[in-house]
Each structure stands twice: as C-alpha cells, then as structure tokens.
Design an enzyme around this catalytic site. Structure first.
Site, PDB file in Angstrom:
ATOM      1  N   LYS A   1       0.833  -1.203   0.000  1.00  0.00           N
ATOM      2  CA  LYS A   1       0.000   0.000   0.000  1.00  0.00           C
ATOM      3  C   LYS A   1       0.866   1.249   0.000  1.00  0.00           C
ATOM      4  O   LYS A   1       0.577   2.223  -0.711  1.00  0.00           O
ATOM      5  CB  LYS A   1      -0.922   0.008   1.219  1.00  0.00           C
ATOM      6  CG  LYS A   1      -1.718   1.310   1.380  1.00  0.00           C
ATOM      7  CD  LYS A   1      -2.640   1.270   2.586  1.00  0.00           C
ATOM      8  CE  LYS A   1      -3.380   2.610   2.725  1.00  0.00           C
ATOM      9  NZ  LYS A   1      -4.382   2.573   3.809  1.00  0.00           N
TER      10      LYS A   1
ATOM     11  N   HIS B   1      -9.884 -31.025 -33.427  1.00  0.00           N
ATOM     12  CA  HIS B   1     -10.904 -30.088 -32.963  1.00  0.00           C
ATOM     13  C   HIS B   1     -11.684 -30.644 -31.768  1.00  0.00           C
ATOM     14  O   HIS B   1     -12.914 -30.601 -31.727  1.00  0.00           O
ATOM     15  CB  HIS B   1     -11.844 -29.696 -34.095  1.00  0.00           C
ATOM     16  CG  HIS B   1     -11.129 -29.068 -35.259  1.00  0.00           C
ATOM     17  ND1 HIS B   1     -10.544 -27.831 -35.184  1.00  0.00           N
ATOM     18  CD2 HIS B   1     -10.870 -29.528 -36.504  1.00  0.00           C
ATOM     19  CE1 HIS B   1      -9.963 -27.536 -36.340  1.00  0.00           C
ATOM     20  NE2 HIS B   1     -10.148 -28.565 -37.165  1.00  0.00           N
TER      21      HIS B   1
END
Length: 510
Positions: A140, A272
């Site tokens: 922070k 696929h």
C-alpha cells in the site's frame, strides 16, 4: 521530493530461507539496518550479520505460540508512515518509531499444507496473519517502501540492490507492490476455497499465478494466454511452443484417454477436440494402425495420445503422419529418436495427476461452473431394455463406445466394432444428422457396419435413429433412455432383433 528512495532499513520475516542469504549479505554491505523475528532472526545471526530483534522495537516478545510477532504499531507505523506528510513525520518522532524502507516476507505454505493432506488444525496454523498484513501494508505504501513478497522475486530484488546500490525508483516499488498484491490475493483465494470446498457460499474465486503468453488465440488476430501449471501435468520433451488450439486439443485428448487408464494398449487421434481415430489392441503399434484407419484424412495435423509407452515400431508409423502433438506416459529411446525427426512436433510425457473436480467457462457477462463429469458408464450400470440381449463382445464394444461418446461434442453418435472407432457424428443439430454423418463416414472408409454397435450421448425422442442404424447393419445400441417415447424405440428394436441397453446417464458435451 524525489521519488527515488535509498534503502536504509529492512524488516525480514520469512518462512523459507532459500535464496535469502545473498540478499541479507548485500543489505549488510550497504549498511542497511535489519530487523527480524524468530527463525529468520537466528538465520541472519548465523550468517554473522547484525540484526535487531523486533522485540527490541516493540518491547513485546513473540506471544501465543508465535501467532503474534510483528503485529504492533511500531512495526506497522514504520511501514505505513508517509515520509512527505508533516503529521506522520512528527508522530514517528513522538512515538520513537523506526523507519522501515523494505519488507521481505515469505508466507506460511498454506496451499502446500492443504495438498499434503495435513490435518485441519495443521492447515489452520498455516494461515499467515502477520506476514500477509506486512505485505499489504508495505505494498500500500509503495510511495516510500518496497515489498518483496515471494522467494521467486529474490533474484530480481538482489539485482536491483546491486545495480542501483540500494536505491529504488517509484516504478520499482510499484512493480513490486503489484507482485505483492498478486501474492496476497492468491493466498486469500486459496484460504477461501479451502473453507468453501462445498460451494455453500455462491462465490467464485479463481487464482492462477503461473501464466504464459501464447502466440495467439484461436485465430491470429486474437491474443491468447494460458494460466496454469503445465509442468505439473506434462514433461515437454521436444517441439515448438503449444498454441491455444493445441492446448484445447491436448485437454480433450487427456480427458478422453483418462477413461482408458490401466486398460489394454489404447490409441486416440483427435481433431478439434473430438476423436477421429480410436482403437484398443494387444499392442500399441496395432492400436495406432487401427486408430489411424478410422479416419486417415482427419488425422492430418491431429493430436495423438497413447495410454502406454510408445515404442520404435509405433513411432515409425507415426513419423509418416504430419501431427501437431504426441502424448504418452513414456517413449522408448528409439521412439524418441524417430519422433524428434520433425523439429516442430510436440512430444509430451503425461504425468499421473488428479484433475480439478469443477469445470469453468465464461458465459455472457459471467462464468459457468459445474462439477466435472466423473461418471463413466460400466456394465453394472446397464439396464437391458430389449428382448434381444447383447453378446459379451457387443457389451464390451458398447461400453467402449460410450466412453468415447462422453467426450465427443453433442449431438453425437459413435459407431464401434471390435474396440475400434468406425466413425462419429459430432456436434450436429439433430441426432438423425449425427447418425447419418457417422454412417456415411464409416462407409466412405470401407468399414463393414454389420455387427457394429452405436452409442448416443442422449436419449432417442423417436425410433427413427434405431431404424436407420438397423438398416445399416448395427446390432446393438447404448443410450441413456428417459424419453417419454422410449417404448416406441424399444418396440422397434424388439421387432427387428436389435439389442438395446440404457444407462440412465446423459453425457451432453457442449
């Protein structure tokens, strides 16, 4: 005020000491005051380096069995104070709070403890409180403090110390703050998921800290990324980097072959996400040859997977085919020498690992989550719906076909004979279309459908599919059942001596 800061003090509190010594020595060489606690403090002292115990700053010892060590205003004040704030500066002097310029923390190994199968109390004790608080505070206040929150960042931080002689820019500190919040958010997600293992709280927390940029997504104009630990699942032996589409096909291949784990030699070829070739034989060479025969056209550019070691004879056959990926639990040395003959061919050793028990996909402006389809049909699940009962050979083929059907896109029909995939109808908008597609494809490759079996991923709403199958020579059918018109399908089968079994389990795959 310059956004550059020179490190003059450091707080170090880590679980793992791996890679820490060079950093401590470098800080000492740069005359940085080092504060520490417990085992880390002892580690630093054993290096012959001066360290100030945090207890000397707070006037409190480590209490409650080590649960509280750094949680004190003098520690967090030293981290959170704003050095350009007049009031903060005055309070630092009034309360005799030492400035802390860098925080180095390595959190308790919560995830590793859970993965080890430890008891609940041991897991709870690995929920870090002080460490996570130090990380959040330092990140922070990146305007003044740099936070090193992971062993993985030690080398970068050490290089920064050496190259800049202990000076950090705001960009440096912000970059390390981003890393810190990545660590803290992932840590909290892991803890939440441990407590919410039954999903009683309808909230989704997904956090993957291993990621890679792919060449592109499904198409070259789309960006693509993979987040996950690929190396946990595979050892990559050879070939180019896997693409987005490669990874989808590999996922489909592994999940399909998982149904045939520890069975006779089995080989699959996928395109696929669907199997276009599949066979089980007494040896892996014949399994590959018969899998390829199922559709040698579609096999071009496919993903290949075996459930047992690939030997020289099999590799020689595979080498004749252009394929993207070959996966197996192992390869013989001779097989590897052959398969490495194509520089781009990807060779993967599949490890024996557990898969996640939930599946996740994006949907609309949100996410869909479901349990993994872990149900595999077995002979014990079958209900004999017709007067004609399948032979043992047909039963074996029906289960074989059902496993393939489960991993094929809906609507699907799968045709099998003698544990060889003849053809599939995949992703069709009607079950009749799927069946006609499968029959046409099988016949185009000169398969004799007489005596073959058919699997369907969902029930037949009308008897039309079994009639078409019967006319093509198919003699046994496996399907979930459950249509309000099941009896019409059963009646047709009884009239025409077609054996049909039902499973009671639908296997849609969208």
């Amino acid at each position: 005020m310059s956004n550059k800061k020179t490190i003059k003090s450091a707080l170090i509190s880590v679980f793992s000491k791996d890679g820490l010594a060079p950093i401590v020595k470098q800080l000492d060489e740069q005359n940085v005051t080092i504060y520490s606690t417990g085992g880390t403090e002892k580690f630093i002292k054993d290096l012959g380096i001066k360290v100030v115990p945090v207890e000397d700053v707070t006037s409190y010892p480590s209490i409650l069995g080590g649960r509280v060590k750094t949680l004190h205003p003098k520690v967090f004040g030293g981290i959170l104070n704003r050095q350009n704030h007049e009031g903060d500066v005055a309070e630092m002097i009034d309360f005799d709070i030492p400035q802390i310029d860098v925080v180095i923390v390595d959190l308790y190994p919560f995830e590793k403890t859970v993965a080890s199968g430890a008891a609940n109390q041991d897991i709870i004790e690995k929920i870090d409180i002080g460490g996570i608080s130090l990380i959040r505070a330092a990140a922070k206040n990146y305007a003044d403090v740099i936070c090193v929150s992971s062993v993985e960042d030690y080398s970068e931080f050490l290089e920064l110390l050496k190259s800049k002689n202990g000076e950090t820019s705001e960009d440096d500190r912000r970059r390390f703050a981003a890393k810190a919040f990545n660590v803290s958010s992932h840590y909290d997600s892991a803890i939440f998921n441990y407590f919410n293992v039954d999903h009683s709280i309808p909230s989704l927390k997904i956090s993957e800290t291993n990621g890679q940029v792919l060449r592109y997504g499904e198409n070259p104009h789309q960006r693509g990324f993979f987040f996950g630990n690929f190396d946990d699942l595979f050892t990559k032996l050879h070939g180019k980097e896997l693409s987005y589409n490669n990874l989808l096909d590999v996922d489909a291949a592994v999940n399909l072959m998982n149904e045939f784990k520890n069975e006779a030699p089995t080989f699959a070829i996928l395109k696929h996400n669907n199997a276009c070739g599949f066979a089980q034989r007494n040896n892996i060479h014949q399994a590959y040859v018969d899998a390829l025969a199922g559709d040698p056209v579609s096999a071009f550019g496919g993903v290949l997977i075996a459930n047992t070691e690939i030997d020289k004879a099999t590799a020689e056959e595979i080498h004749k085919l252009f394929c993207e990926v070959v996966i197996a639990p192992s390869f013989s040395e001779e097989a590897l020498d052959i398969l490495k003959g194509k520089k781009n061919r990807i060779l993967l050793i599949l490890h024996d690992v557990e898969f996640p028990q939930t599946t996740v996909r994006t949907c609309l402006n949100g996410v869909l989550v479901q349990d993994r389809n872990s149900k595999t049909d077995s002979i014990a699940d079958l209900t004999h719906a017709t007067n004609t009962k399948p032979t043992q050979s047909e039963l074996d083929d029906l289960i074989f076909a059902s496993k393939i059907c489960k991993h094929t896109k809906s609507n699907t029909i799968v045709l099998v004979k003698d544990k060889q995939l003849f053809a599939s109808g995949t992703g069709q908008t009607s079950r009749v279309d799927a069946l006609n597609q499968a029959i046409h494809k099988a016949q185009s490759f000169n398969f004799d459908l007489k005596g073959s079996v058919m699997a369907s991923d969902a029930f037949f709403p009308f008897p039309d599919c079994v009639e078409i199958a019967d006319n093509a020579g198919i003699t046994a059918v496996i399907q979930p059942g459950g249509s309000i018109k099941d009896q019409l399908t059963i009646d047709y089968c009884n009239t025409h001596d077609v054996a049909m079994v039902t499973t009671g389990t639908r296997h849609f795959k969208h």
